[in-house]
Design a protein around this motif. Structure first.
Motif, PDB file in Angstrom:
ATOM      1  N   ALA A   1     -14.480-109.197 -24.764  1.00  0.00           N
ATOM      2  CA  ALA A   1     -15.086-109.303 -26.090  1.00  0.00           C
ATOM      3  C   ALA A   1     -15.947-110.556 -26.191  1.00  0.00           C
ATOM      4  CB  ALA A   1     -13.993-109.322 -27.158  1.00  0.00           C
ATOM      5  N   HIS A   2     -15.453-111.654 -25.653  1.00  0.00           N
ATOM      6  CA  HIS A   2     -16.227-112.907 -25.658  1.00  0.00           C
ATOM      7  C   HIS A   2     -17.543-112.727 -24.900  1.00  0.00           C
ATOM      8  CE1 HIS A   2     -17.419-117.016 -25.132  1.00  0.00           C
ATOM      9  NE2 HIS A   2     -17.088-117.040 -23.853  1.00  0.00           N
ATOM     10  N   THR A   3     -17.493-112.046 -23.766  1.00  0.00           N
ATOM     11  CA  THR A   3     -18.700-111.805 -22.976  1.00  0.00           C
ATOM     12  C   THR A   3     -19.673-110.887 -23.715  1.00  0.00           C
ATOM     13  OG1 THR A   3     -17.450-112.069 -20.920  1.00  0.00           O
ATOM     14  CG2 THR A   3     -19.573-110.935 -20.780  1.00  0.00           C
ATOM     15  N   ALA A   4     -19.138-109.835 -24.343  1.00  0.00           N
ATOM     16  CA  ALA A   4     -20.001-108.878 -25.039  1.00  0.00           C
ATOM     17  C   ALA A   4     -20.673-109.499 -26.258  1.00  0.00           C
ATOM     18  CB  ALA A   4     -19.188-107.657 -25.457  1.00  0.00           C
ATOM     19  N   LEU A   5     -19.931-110.340 -26.998  1.00  0.00           N
ATOM     20  CA  LEU A   5     -20.494-110.966 -28.186  1.00  0.00           C
ATOM     21  C   LEU A   5     -21.363-112.173 -27.853  1.00  0.00           C
ATOM     22  CD1 LEU A   5     -17.417-110.897 -30.605  1.00  0.00           C
ATOM     23  CD2 LEU A   5     -19.406-109.390 -30.635  1.00  0.00           C
ATOM     24  N   ASP A   6     -21.141-112.754 -26.672  1.00  0.00           N
ATOM     25  CA  ASP A   6     -21.862-113.953 -26.252  1.00  0.00           C
ATOM     26  C   ASP A   6     -21.716-115.053 -27.299  1.00  0.00           C
ATOM     27  OD1 ASP A   6     -23.413-115.543 -24.588  1.00  0.00           O
ATOM     28  OD2 ASP A   6     -25.312-114.884 -25.472  1.00  0.00           O
ATOM     29  N   ALA A   7     -20.479-115.231 -27.770  1.00  0.00           N
ATOM     30  CA  ALA A   7     -20.200-116.229 -28.805  1.00  0.00           C
ATOM     31  C   ALA A   7     -18.706-116.531 -28.789  1.00  0.00           C
ATOM     32  CB  ALA A   7     -20.614-115.697 -30.177  1.00  0.00           C
ATOM     33  N   PRO A   8     -18.305-117.660 -29.380  1.00  0.00           N
ATOM     34  CA  PRO A   8     -16.869-117.899 -29.553  1.00  0.00           C
ATOM     35  C   PRO A   8     -16.262-116.791 -30.403  1.00  0.00           C
ATOM     36  CG  PRO A   8     -18.149-119.875 -30.023  1.00  0.00           C
ATOM     37  CD  PRO A   8     -19.126-118.753 -29.917  1.00  0.00           C
ATOM     38  N   ILE A   9     -14.968-116.567 -30.284  1.00  0.00           N
ATOM     39  CA  ILE A   9     -14.316-115.538 -31.086  1.00  0.00           C
ATOM     40  C   ILE A   9     -13.073-116.095 -31.761  1.00  0.00           C
ATOM     41  CG2 ILE A   9     -15.194-113.616 -29.724  1.00  0.00           C
ATOM     42  CD1 ILE A   9     -12.528-113.415 -28.329  1.00  0.00           C
ATOM     43  N   VAL A  10     -12.822-115.606 -32.960  1.00  0.00           N
ATOM     44  CA  VAL A  10     -11.618-115.926 -33.722  1.00  0.00           C
ATOM     45  C   VAL A  10     -10.809-114.641 -33.798  1.00  0.00           C
ATOM     46  CG1 VAL A  10     -10.682-116.712 -35.923  1.00  0.00           C
ATOM     47  CG2 VAL A  10     -12.834-117.679 -35.061  1.00  0.00           C
ATOM     48  N   VAL A  11      -9.658-114.631 -33.165  1.00  0.00           N
ATOM     49  CA  VAL A  11      -8.843-113.421 -33.052  1.00  0.00           C
ATOM     50  C   VAL A  11      -7.774-113.407 -34.137  1.00  0.00           C
ATOM     51  CG1 VAL A  11      -7.290-112.096 -31.565  1.00  0.00           C
ATOM     52  CG2 VAL A  11      -9.254-113.292 -30.583  1.00  0.00           C
ATOM     53  N   VAL A  12      -7.639-112.247 -34.778  1.00  0.00           N
ATOM     54  CA  VAL A  12      -6.605-112.036 -35.781  1.00  0.00           C
ATOM     55  C   VAL A  12      -5.733-110.881 -35.312  1.00  0.00           C
ATOM     56  CG1 VAL A  12      -6.125-111.539 -38.208  1.00  0.00           C
ATOM     57  CG2 VAL A  12      -8.210-112.791 -37.581  1.00  0.00           C
ATOM     58  N   TRP A  13      -4.432-111.138 -35.133  1.00  0.00           N
ATOM     59  CA  TRP A  13      -3.527-110.077 -34.704  1.00  0.00           C
ATOM     60  C   TRP A  13      -2.118-110.368 -35.220  1.00  0.00           C
ATOM     61  CZ3 TRP A  13      -4.267-111.001 -28.715  1.00  0.00           C
ATOM     62  CH2 TRP A  13      -3.776-112.247 -28.370  1.00  0.00           C
ATOM     63  N   ASP A  14      -1.173-109.445 -34.941  1.00  0.00           N
ATOM     64  CA  ASP A  14       0.174-109.627 -35.470  1.00  0.00           C
ATOM     65  C   ASP A  14       1.030-110.449 -34.514  1.00  0.00           C
ATOM     66  OD1 ASP A  14       0.987-107.876 -33.462  1.00  0.00           O
ATOM     67  OD2 ASP A  14       0.924-106.127 -34.780  1.00  0.00           O
ATOM     68  N   ASN A  15       2.334-110.468 -34.779  1.00  0.00           N
ATOM     69  CA  ASN A  15       3.219-111.410 -34.093  1.00  0.00           C
ATOM     70  C   ASN A  15       4.069-110.776 -33.000  1.00  0.00           C
ATOM     71  OD1 ASN A  15       3.075-114.178 -35.553  1.00  0.00           O
ATOM     72  ND2 ASN A  15       3.112-112.704 -37.215  1.00  0.00           N
ATOM     73  N   LEU A  16       3.527-109.855 -32.233  1.00  0.00           N
ATOM     74  CA  LEU A  16       4.277-109.308 -31.112  1.00  0.00           C
ATOM     75  C   LEU A  16       4.678-110.426 -30.155  1.00  0.00           C
ATOM     76  CD1 LEU A  16       2.369-106.035 -30.133  1.00  0.00           C
ATOM     77  CD2 LEU A  16       4.606-106.221 -31.209  1.00  0.00           C
ATOM     78  N   ASN A  17       5.863-110.287 -29.570  1.00  0.00           N
ATOM     79  CA  ASN A  17       6.356-111.330 -28.668  1.00  0.00           C
ATOM     80  C   ASN A  17       5.432-111.561 -27.481  1.00  0.00           C
ATOM     81  OD1 ASN A  17       8.624-111.833 -30.218  1.00  0.00           O
ATOM     82  ND2 ASN A  17       9.888-110.349 -29.118  1.00  0.00           N
ATOM     83  N   SER A  18       4.828-110.482 -26.961  1.00  0.00           N
ATOM     84  CA  SER A  18       3.951-110.625 -25.798  1.00  0.00           C
ATOM     85  C   SER A  18       2.709-111.452 -26.113  1.00  0.00           C
ATOM     86  CB  SER A  18       3.545-109.246 -25.274  1.00  0.00           C
ATOM     87  OG  SER A  18       2.991-108.455 -26.310  1.00  0.00           O
ATOM     88  N   ARG A  19       2.358-111.550 -27.377  1.00  0.00           N
ATOM     89  CA  ARG A  19       1.201-112.348 -27.770  1.00  0.00           C
ATOM     90  C   ARG A  19       1.567-113.807 -28.000  1.00  0.00           C
ATOM     91  NH1 ARG A  19      -0.267-107.712 -31.954  1.00  0.00           N
ATOM     92  NH2 ARG A  19      -1.373-106.293 -30.562  1.00  0.00           N
ATOM     93  N   LYS A  20       2.860-114.099 -27.971  1.00  0.00           N
ATOM     94  CA  LYS A  20       3.319-115.464 -28.217  1.00  0.00           C
ATOM     95  C   LYS A  20       4.027-116.041 -27.004  1.00  0.00           C
ATOM     96  CE  LYS A  20       5.157-116.011 -32.321  1.00  0.00           C
ATOM     97  NZ  LYS A  20       6.055-115.795 -33.486  1.00  0.00           N
ATOM     98  N   SER A  21       3.863-115.402 -25.858  1.00  0.00           N
ATOM     99  CA  SER A  21       4.510-115.880 -24.640  1.00  0.00           C
ATOM    100  C   SER A  21       3.904-117.209 -24.196  1.00  0.00           C
ATOM    101  CB  SER A  21       4.345-114.848 -23.522  1.00  0.00           C
ATOM    102  OG  SER A  21       2.994-114.738 -23.130  1.00  0.00           O
ATOM    103  N   GLY A  22       4.618-117.916 -23.314  1.00  0.00           N
ATOM    104  CA  GLY A  22       4.118-119.181 -22.816  1.00  0.00           C
ATOM    105  C   GLY A  22       2.797-119.033 -22.087  1.00  0.00           C
ATOM    106  N   ALA A  23       2.669-117.968 -21.276  1.00  0.00           N
ATOM    107  CA  ALA A  23       1.428-117.746 -20.531  1.00  0.00           C
ATOM    108  C   ALA A  23       0.268-117.476 -21.478  1.00  0.00           C
ATOM    109  CB  ALA A  23       1.616-116.585 -19.553  1.00  0.00           C
ATOM    110  N   MET A  24       0.529-116.714 -22.550  1.00  0.00           N
ATOM    111  CA  MET A  24      -0.528-116.416 -23.511  1.00  0.00           C
ATOM    112  C   MET A  24      -0.960-117.671 -24.258  1.00  0.00           C
ATOM    113  SD  MET A  24      -2.236-113.683 -24.450  1.00  0.00           S
ATOM    114  CE  MET A  24      -3.830-114.236 -25.047  1.00  0.00           C
ATOM    115  N   ARG A  25       0.008-118.487 -24.652  1.00  0.00           N
ATOM    116  CA  ARG A  25      -0.329-119.738 -25.346  1.00  0.00           C
ATOM    117  C   ARG A  25      -1.143-120.659 -24.449  1.00  0.00           C
ATOM    118  NH1 ARG A  25       5.164-119.515 -26.958  1.00  0.00           N
ATOM    119  NH2 ARG A  25       5.635-121.233 -25.528  1.00  0.00           N
TER     120      ARG A  25
END
Length: 215
Positions: A105-129
């Motif tokens: 998405a960052h490559t396609a938009l060619d701009a910084p991105i602000v991501v909004v999503w929910d609180n699934l555990n996989s999105r809050k893992s140490g590797a993701m952070r």
């Protein structure tokens, strides 16, 4: 210090005209969504399904909005089956899948991105952070708990289920996956529908700051 770094990143994203990206996931099984249809008077329409819930197609997708640009939609799918039917795949998506989709998405938009999503555990893992902190072009915000009505991607899944999948008796997992992908590809070319998904949430982009949304 950490809060100062985060504030600085937000200001930089706004100054650079960042895109707002909403991400979400869904799953589709071999039993079709039931929708209203036509039938002869007095005859209840029936859908003959030859398969039990022996497989599903998982989907992760995002819709991206940036003032002055057409909205974008991107997705990834994964077929999931029972071990006795074929070699099983891992259930759901992990942080590497999110990383790949956000980077695309960052490559396609060619701009910084602000991501909004929910609180699934996989999105809050140490590797993701760690990935988020290491990506200067990426800022992440989490939706409140139980707030699917604030995520335009939820409307996207609804369109798929009420569209080509409605009342469709698929022949197998491959047929299901092809139908899901075809439906999503068609929606990719309908920017007016993607704009409507955001409008339906009641959220609004603010032109002046580019990366703000308001109710």
């Amino acid at each position: 210090m950490e809060e100062g770094r985060r504030a600085e990143r937000k200001q930089t994203a706004a100054a650079q005209g960042a895109g707002i990206v909403f991400e979400g996931e869904s799953g589709h099984n071999l039993r079709p969504p039931i929708a209203r249809t036509w039938s002869p008077r007095g005859k209840t329409p029936l859908i003959t399904v030859k398969h039990s819930n022996s497989g599903r197609t998982a989907v992760m997708g995002l819709v991206a909005y940036r003032p002055g640009h057409r909205p974008r939609m991107m997705f990834r799918t994964r077929d999931q089956t029972r071990p006795e039917l074929r070699r099983p795949t891992r259930r759901g998506f992990d942080w590497t899948d999110y990383r790949g989709l956000l980077t695309a998405a960052h490559t396609a938009l060619d701009a910084p991105i602000v991501v909004v999503w929910d609180n699934l555990n996989s999105r809050k893992s140490g590797a993701m952070r760690h990935f988020i902190e290491a990506a200067p072009w990426l800022t992440v915000h989490h939706l409140p708990a139980y707030a699917p009505d604030l995520n335009p991607v939820e409307g996207l899944w609804s369109l798929v289920k009420r569209g080509e999948l409605a009342n469709l008796a698929v022949t197998g997992i491959d047929h299901l996956a092809r139908t899901v992908r075809r439906s999503l590809r068609r929606l990719q070319h309908r920017p007016e529908v993607l704009d409507g998904l955001l409008a339906h949430t009641g959220l609004k982009l603010i032109e002046q700051t580019a990366c703000d949304i308001t109710l």
